[in-house]
Structure formats: structure tokens, C-alpha cells
Design an enzyme around this catalytic site. Sequence first.
Site, PDB file in Angstrom:
ATOM      1  N   GLN A  28       2.350   3.702  -1.753  1.00 57.48           N
ATOM      2  CA  GLN A  28       1.520   4.321  -2.783  1.00 57.48           C
ATOM      3  C   GLN A  28       0.063   4.474  -2.353  1.00 57.48           C
ATOM      4  O   GLN A  28      -0.607   5.427  -2.735  1.00 57.48           O
ATOM      5  CB  GLN A  28       1.592   3.506  -4.078  1.00 57.48           C
ATOM      6  CG  GLN A  28       2.855   3.747  -4.867  1.00 57.48           C
ATOM      7  CD  GLN A  28       2.814   3.118  -6.248  1.00 57.48           C
ATOM      8  OE1 GLN A  28       1.983   2.251  -6.527  1.00 57.48           O
ATOM      9  NE2 GLN A  28       3.708   3.530  -7.112  1.00 57.48           N
ATOM     10  N   PHE A  29      -0.430   3.518  -1.585  1.00 56.94           N
ATOM     11  CA  PHE A  29      -1.796   3.580  -1.071  1.00 56.94           C
ATOM     12  C   PHE A  29      -1.773   3.200   0.408  1.00 56.94           C
ATOM     13  O   PHE A  29      -1.082   2.264   0.803  1.00 56.94           O
ATOM     14  CB  PHE A  29      -2.716   2.624  -1.833  1.00 56.94           C
ATOM     15  CG  PHE A  29      -2.924   3.001  -3.275  1.00 56.94           C
ATOM     16  CD1 PHE A  29      -3.969   3.836  -3.634  1.00 56.94           C
ATOM     17  CD2 PHE A  29      -2.075   2.529  -4.268  1.00 56.94           C
ATOM     18  CE1 PHE A  29      -4.160   4.202  -4.955  1.00 56.94           C
ATOM     19  CE2 PHE A  29      -2.257   2.882  -5.590  1.00 56.94           C
ATOM     20  CZ  PHE A  29      -3.299   3.734  -5.938  1.00 56.94           C
TER      21      PHE A  29
ATOM     22  N   HIS B 131      -7.683  -0.082  -2.759  1.00 58.00           N
ATOM     23  CA  HIS B 131      -6.923   1.135  -3.049  1.00 58.00           C
ATOM     24  C   HIS B 131      -7.688   2.397  -2.654  1.00 58.00           C
ATOM     25  O   HIS B 131      -7.327   3.493  -3.063  1.00 58.00           O
ATOM     26  CB  HIS B 131      -6.592   1.216  -4.547  1.00 58.00           C
ATOM     27  CG  HIS B 131      -5.706   0.129  -5.046  1.00 58.00           C
ATOM     28  ND1 HIS B 131      -6.163  -1.159  -5.263  1.00 58.00           N
ATOM     29  CD2 HIS B 131      -4.386   0.125  -5.379  1.00 58.00           C
ATOM     30  CE1 HIS B 131      -5.164  -1.911  -5.708  1.00 58.00           C
ATOM     31  NE2 HIS B 131      -4.075  -1.159  -5.781  1.00 58.00           N
TER      32      HIS B 131
ATOM     33  N   ALA C 173       7.461  -3.772  -2.321  1.00 56.68           N
ATOM     34  CA  ALA C 173       7.605  -4.631  -1.140  1.00 56.68           C
ATOM     35  C   ALA C 173       7.426  -3.774   0.098  1.00 56.68           C
ATOM     36  O   ALA C 173       8.396  -3.275   0.684  1.00 56.68           O
ATOM     37  CB  ALA C 173       8.976  -5.312  -1.150  1.00 56.68           C
ATOM     38  N   GLU C 174       6.169  -3.598   0.509  1.00 58.85           N
ATOM     39  CA  GLU C 174       5.859  -2.656   1.583  1.00 58.85           C
ATOM     40  C   GLU C 174       6.508  -3.020   2.915  1.00 58.85           C
ATOM     41  O   GLU C 174       6.967  -2.136   3.654  1.00 58.85           O
ATOM     42  CB  GLU C 174       4.347  -2.533   1.747  1.00 58.85           C
ATOM     43  CG  GLU C 174       3.658  -1.731   0.657  1.00 58.85           C
ATOM     44  CD  GLU C 174       3.525  -2.468  -0.664  1.00 58.85           C
ATOM     45  OE1 GLU C 174       3.267  -1.820  -1.695  1.00 58.85           O
ATOM     46  OE2 GLU C 174       3.678  -3.719  -0.663  1.00 58.85           O
TER      47      GLU C 174
ATOM     48  N   ASP D 137      -3.884   1.669   2.001  1.00 54.33           N
ATOM     49  CA  ASP D 137      -4.364   0.294   2.142  1.00 54.33           C
ATOM     50  C   ASP D 137      -3.210  -0.693   2.303  1.00 54.33           C
ATOM     51  O   ASP D 137      -3.340  -1.724   2.975  1.00 54.33           O
ATOM     52  CB  ASP D 137      -5.166  -0.139   0.904  1.00 54.33           C
ATOM     53  CG  ASP D 137      -6.150   0.905   0.424  1.00 54.33           C
ATOM     54  OD1 ASP D 137      -5.707   2.036   0.134  1.00 54.33           O
ATOM     55  OD2 ASP D 137      -7.347   0.600   0.312  1.00 54.33           O
ATOM     56  N   PHE D 138      -2.064  -0.369   1.667  1.00 51.86           N
ATOM     57  CA  PHE D 138      -0.932  -1.297   1.665  1.00 51.86           C
ATOM     58  C   PHE D 138      -0.227  -1.375   3.014  1.00 51.86           C
ATOM     59  O   PHE D 138       0.703  -2.169   3.195  1.00 51.86           O
ATOM     60  CB  PHE D 138       0.069  -0.906   0.578  1.00 51.86           C
ATOM     61  CG  PHE D 138      -0.486  -0.953  -0.828  1.00 51.86           C
ATOM     62  CD1 PHE D 138      -1.713  -1.559  -1.090  1.00 51.86           C
ATOM     63  CD2 PHE D 138       0.205  -0.394  -1.882  1.00 51.86           C
ATOM     64  CE1 PHE D 138      -2.228  -1.600  -2.380  1.00 51.86           C
ATOM     65  CE2 PHE D 138      -0.298  -0.429  -3.179  1.00 51.86           C
ATOM     66  CZ  PHE D 138      -1.517  -1.033  -3.423  1.00 51.86           C
TER      67      PHE D 138
ATOM     68  N   GLU E 149       7.855   3.518  -3.666  1.00 50.90           N
ATOM     69  CA  GLU E 149       7.617   3.058  -5.046  1.00 50.90           C
ATOM     70  C   GLU E 149       7.370   4.253  -5.967  1.00 50.90           C
ATOM     71  O   GLU E 149       6.409   5.002  -5.778  1.00 50.90           O
ATOM     72  CB  GLU E 149       6.417   2.103  -5.056  1.00 50.90           C
ATOM     73  CG  GLU E 149       6.664   0.853  -4.213  1.00 50.90           C
ATOM     74  CD  GLU E 149       5.379   0.160  -3.801  1.00 50.90           C
ATOM     75  OE1 GLU E 149       4.309   0.496  -4.353  1.00 50.90           O
ATOM     76  OE2 GLU E 149       5.429  -0.711  -2.924  1.00 50.90           O
TER      77      GLU E 149
END
Length: 328
Positions: A83-84, A130, A59-60, A86-87, A29
Amino acid sequence: MREITMREALNEALREEMARDESTVLFGEDVAKFGGINKVTQGLYEEYGSSRVYDTPIAEATIVGAAVGMAITGHARPIPELQFGDFASIAFDEIFNKMGKWRFMHGGQMEMPVTLRLPIGIAGGAGPEHSQSPQALFMHGPGLQIVVPSTPADAKGLLKTSIRDNNAVLFFEHKLLYDLKGEVPDEEVLIPFGQADVKREGEDVTIIATALQVHTSLEAAEELSKQGVEAEVIDPRTLAPLDMGTILNSVRKTGRVVIVHEESKTGGSGAEIAAQIQEEALFDLEAPIKRIGSPDVPIAQSIHLEQYYRPNTQQIITAVNELNDVPV
């Protein structure tokens, strides 16, 4: 030897590996024209073009699934970015099962050269979804290699090793370390997995730390030195494989251990390290193992409250002093 930031070191590693192997592709992303949310991929789109550096939908599961597909078919050597960190939970099945297990499930007929980059850690009011450091979740997933650098030189050397590896790698980057400056060799250096680094030598206590907490531990060690306590600081650098040889050698020398990480204390990577220490070196210990982690609560949104979540220098000093008070 130059002094550059970890962001620049990671960017160099990506640029050099993309130049070395035309099958290497980078996607995620906002990683293309925007250069990534943390600016690690800046300039790569302009240099290598839209066929090798490109943006994806938010859309991970698709990002990781596409990387797995590219890898197992031999189409490309993918470097996806979330991006993080956490995702990773959104793509958990694709990571935990597909990335980690498919090469083994298919009798080694396919390779899995995927390096998944995952920014982690508290970084200024980003909130509970995040700011996490979820690497310990994946220590329970056989087939996944877990890399957690703490310096620019380690970041570059370990990322280059990751990209060239034919097995799945989760590459965790603490967001507050992107601006950290450090010496990085001009020549190419690849750092092997499973090789911990002794960041500071000492005789009195072993401090084992990862990511940002390596630097917190080094600060604590300097303060302890003024008290006459010399701490040895060890950075595992990779949690899977884990270099227990270096850790155990230090433990047998000092007899006291403090393990520090920003992950939640319960079930964190420190729990596994502590378990292996007591299995292999219980009778070398002169005091119980101390673990310092984050409290078992969601990370606060407030930039003021979140500081109470991250381990600090004084906590480490206190833990070491408590160990030294234990009668031998």
C-alpha cells in the site's frame, strides 16, 4: 492519441498483461474488490476473478515472500502491491536479498519475474512512515531493477516491460501523479529499461529529475526561459539500469547540472548520478554539481510543514542562477 490519467494508464497495463498471460496474478492489501487504496486495480477482480486478483493479510514480508516463491517455482508471474512504498522496509530481506539475488545465487536455474508496485511520495499529511521515497535504498542492491515513471505514457510502457521481464522489478509510483493526465498511445508501446527521456531540450543547464520532480523541473525551466536560460530536463525513468549515456551527452553540452528528487538529499539517487558524472565528465563541467533533495529529517505529519520537505520550483531556479554566477 488519448489523454488519460496515470492511474488509468497503470490499470490498462495491468489489464492488458493479465489478458496476455494467464499466469499473471495480482495481490496485496485491498487490491481486489476495493480496487486498491489508490484505485489502480479497480475492476480487475471483477474481470479476472479471485484466483488471479486477491487480497492478502497485512503482512508485507509474506506478500513479497509469496511472490518470490511463485516466481522461482514457475507457478505464476506475480505483481504484488504494497500500500505504501515505505512498507518495503518490513519486507527488506525478501526484497533486497531474495528478489534481488536468488536467481544469481542459484546459477540462473530459476527466473524472478516479480514486479513489486510501491506507491511513494508526500501526499497530504500521511506522516513520516507513509510519505517516503525509498528508491535509493535499493540502488545498492544488485539484481533489482528500479523503475520511477513520471507520466501516464511512461507508466504504462514501463509497467508492461516490467511485467514481461524475467528479473525482479521495483516499480515506484508517486501518489500525487495518479491523477496527472497525459497522452498515451492507442497502440501497444513497451519502453525499454535504461533509456532516459529528454523531457525538454536546452543548451544552458541540465536538470535531472525523477517522479513528481520532473514536473517541478519543467515548471522551473519555463520560468528560467523567461530569464534567457534554456534548461534541458532529463528523466532517467529507471534508476537501475541507469542511462548515463543520455545524461553525459547533456552534461557535455551544457556544462552545468542540477539534480532534483524528493528523496532525502544525503545518499539519495542524485548522489550516485553526481558521482558518475564527475567520474566521466568532470572536465566538461563549468560549475559544481548542485543537488536538491529533501532535508534529512523525518517527514512532518502536518500538511503545512510537509510542503517544506518537497523541493519546489523556486529552489531549482535559485540553484540554476547560482550555477550561472560561477565564473568560467
